[in-house]
Design a protein around this motif. Structure first.
Motif, PDB file in Angstrom:
ATOM      1  N   THR A 192       0.822  -1.200   0.000  1.00  0.00           N
ATOM      2  CA  THR A 192       0.000   0.000   0.000  1.00  0.00           C
ATOM      3  C   THR A 192       0.863   1.260   0.000  1.00  0.00           C
ATOM      4  OG1 THR A 192      -0.090   0.174   2.404  1.00  0.00           O
ATOM      5  CG2 THR A 192      -1.755  -1.224   1.342  1.00  0.00           C
ATOM      6  N   ILE A 193       0.242   2.373  -0.336  1.00  0.00           N
ATOM      7  CA  ILE A 193       0.927   3.664  -0.249  1.00  0.00           C
ATOM      8  C   ILE A 193       1.409   3.892   1.175  1.00  0.00           C
ATOM      9  CG2 ILE A 193       0.629   6.165  -0.438  1.00  0.00           C
ATOM     10  CD1 ILE A 193      -1.398   5.652  -2.659  1.00  0.00           C
ATOM     11  N   GLU A 194       0.562   3.581   2.133  1.00  0.00           N
ATOM     12  CA  GLU A 194       0.914   3.757   3.540  1.00  0.00           C
ATOM     13  C   GLU A 194       2.166   2.958   3.896  1.00  0.00           C
ATOM     14  OE1 GLU A 194      -1.031   2.926   7.981  1.00  0.00           O
ATOM     15  OE2 GLU A 194      -2.252   2.729   6.182  1.00  0.00           O
ATOM     16  N   SER A 195       2.289   1.751   3.382  1.00  0.00           N
ATOM     17  CA  SER A 195       3.448   0.913   3.701  1.00  0.00           C
ATOM     18  C   SER A 195       4.743   1.522   3.189  1.00  0.00           C
ATOM     19  CB  SER A 195       3.267  -0.487   3.118  1.00  0.00           C
ATOM     20  OG  SER A 195       2.287  -1.201   3.837  1.00  0.00           O
ATOM     21  N   TYR A 196       4.730   2.038   1.970  1.00  0.00           N
ATOM     22  CA  TYR A 196       5.924   2.712   1.443  1.00  0.00           C
ATOM     23  C   TYR A 196       6.291   3.896   2.338  1.00  0.00           C
ATOM     24  CZ  TYR A 196       5.971   0.259  -3.091  1.00  0.00           C
ATOM     25  OH  TYR A 196       6.068  -0.675  -4.092  1.00  0.00           O
ATOM     26  N   TYR A 197       5.290   4.678   2.681  1.00  0.00           N
ATOM     27  CA  TYR A 197       5.507   5.887   3.478  1.00  0.00           C
ATOM     28  C   TYR A 197       6.074   5.536   4.858  1.00  0.00           C
ATOM     29  CZ  TYR A 197       4.432  10.647   5.108  1.00  0.00           C
ATOM     30  OH  TYR A 197       4.520  11.934   5.581  1.00  0.00           O
ATOM     31  N   MET A 198       5.461   4.559   5.497  1.00  0.00           N
ATOM     32  CA  MET A 198       5.897   4.181   6.838  1.00  0.00           C
ATOM     33  C   MET A 198       7.291   3.549   6.824  1.00  0.00           C
ATOM     34  SD  MET A 198       3.622   5.227   8.894  1.00  0.00           S
ATOM     35  CE  MET A 198       4.149   4.359  10.386  1.00  0.00           C
ATOM     36  N   ALA A 199       7.599   2.772   5.793  1.00  0.00           N
ATOM     37  CA  ALA A 199       8.920   2.152   5.708  1.00  0.00           C
ATOM     38  C   ALA A 199      10.017   3.205   5.608  1.00  0.00           C
ATOM     39  CB  ALA A 199       8.984   1.202   4.510  1.00  0.00           C
ATOM     40  N   LEU A 200       9.753   4.285   4.888  1.00  0.00           N
ATOM     41  CA  LEU A 200      10.722   5.381   4.812  1.00  0.00           C
ATOM     42  C   LEU A 200      10.912   6.032   6.175  1.00  0.00           C
ATOM     43  CD1 LEU A 200       9.686   7.080   1.444  1.00  0.00           C
ATOM     44  CD2 LEU A 200      11.903   6.037   1.935  1.00  0.00           C
ATOM     45  N   GLN A 201       9.813   6.300   6.848  1.00  0.00           N
ATOM     46  CA  GLN A 201       9.905   6.930   8.171  1.00  0.00           C
ATOM     47  C   GLN A 201      10.639   6.029   9.158  1.00  0.00           C
ATOM     48  OE1 GLN A 201       5.897   8.129   9.346  1.00  0.00           O
ATOM     49  NE2 GLN A 201       6.391  10.216   8.732  1.00  0.00           N
TER      50      GLN A 201
END
Length: 242
Positions: A192-201
């Motif tokens: 998901t978009i959220e997963s990409y975002y959270m993995a970066l953070q």
């Protein structure tokens, strides 16, 4: 998986079809993906650049050229066919191409000002580990800019060819999904978009921009192709800073 994403391009027929498609008028890479990547990358004057999944490294020619003035370029690529093409592309430039899967390459610490990846990370299962390695390889205030197939696309299982409908299903069920593409079968990781975002953070990055591949009329020759590209996002882009 027994086969990595880059191995797909070592099928010679697939590789030739891909390279031919990249030369086609209004191809999605040049009309939708490349313009956004260049916007997000911004000024690369004097920068040391790391390219993950560099493909044929034609982007290196652009980034190291007179317009963008990058200082050096390191391309990492797993496909033997792509490595051969990449080394030909960067002849005479301050660039090197290393053959390795992205997950296995030894990332030198604090070595790059900019890390980029164009449509390669959706082949990677463990992006959390990869993002940590990229974070370590960047200098202070270094940036990481990448594109992937949009999760709307990776969540859609349909036959190859020109799509007319997109049925998003099992969006929150992450994992590899098989796609018939370029005359072959390849597996791409849906997340998901959220997963990409959270993995970066979680890797320590500060996410600065999130973009989608909204088409711009000026990039297209064909009006019908432009209108078709307005229906659905093909690519997702994220830009983050160390």
């Amino acid at each position: 998986m027994s086969e990595r994403g880059s191995d797909f391009y070592d099928n010679n027929e697939v590789f030739e079809t891909y390279m031919e498609r990249r030369q086609g008028q209004d191809n999605a890479n040049d009309t939708l993906e490349r313009p956004v990547m260049l916007e997000l990358v911004g000024d690369v004057t004097g920068k040391h650049i790391l390219d993950l999944g560099c493909g044929d490294a034609k982007f290196a020619v652009e980034l190291l050229g007179e317009r963008y003035n990058g200082l050096s370029y390191t391309g990492i690529e797993g496909s033997t066919n792509m490595v051969r093409a990449a080394r030909k592309s960067v002849q005479g430039l301050n660039a090197r191409i290393e053959q390795s899967y992205l997950e296995e390459w030894t990332y030198p610490v604090h070595s790059y000002d900019l890390a980029i990846s164009r449509l390669a990370i959706h082949y990677i299962e463990d992006v959390e580990s990869l993002f940590r390695k990229v974070y370590g390889a960047l200098k202070k205030d270094g940036t990481f800019v990448f594109s992937v197939e949009h999760p709307v696309i990776t969540s859609t299982l349909q036959p190859s060819g020109t799509r007319t409908n997109w049925i998003v299903d099992q969006y929150f069920v992450e994992g590899y999904r098989e796609q018939q593409w370029l005359g072959g079968s390849v597996q791409k990781m849906h997340r998901t978009i959220e997963s990409y975002y959270m993995a970066l953070q979680e890797a320590g990055f500060r996410v600065e921009q999130l973009r989608e591949s909204a088409p711009k009329r000026a990039e297209f020759v064909n009006e019908e192709t432009y209108q078709r590209r307005r229906r659905i996002p093909l690519f997702l882009f994220l830009s983050a800073r160390k």
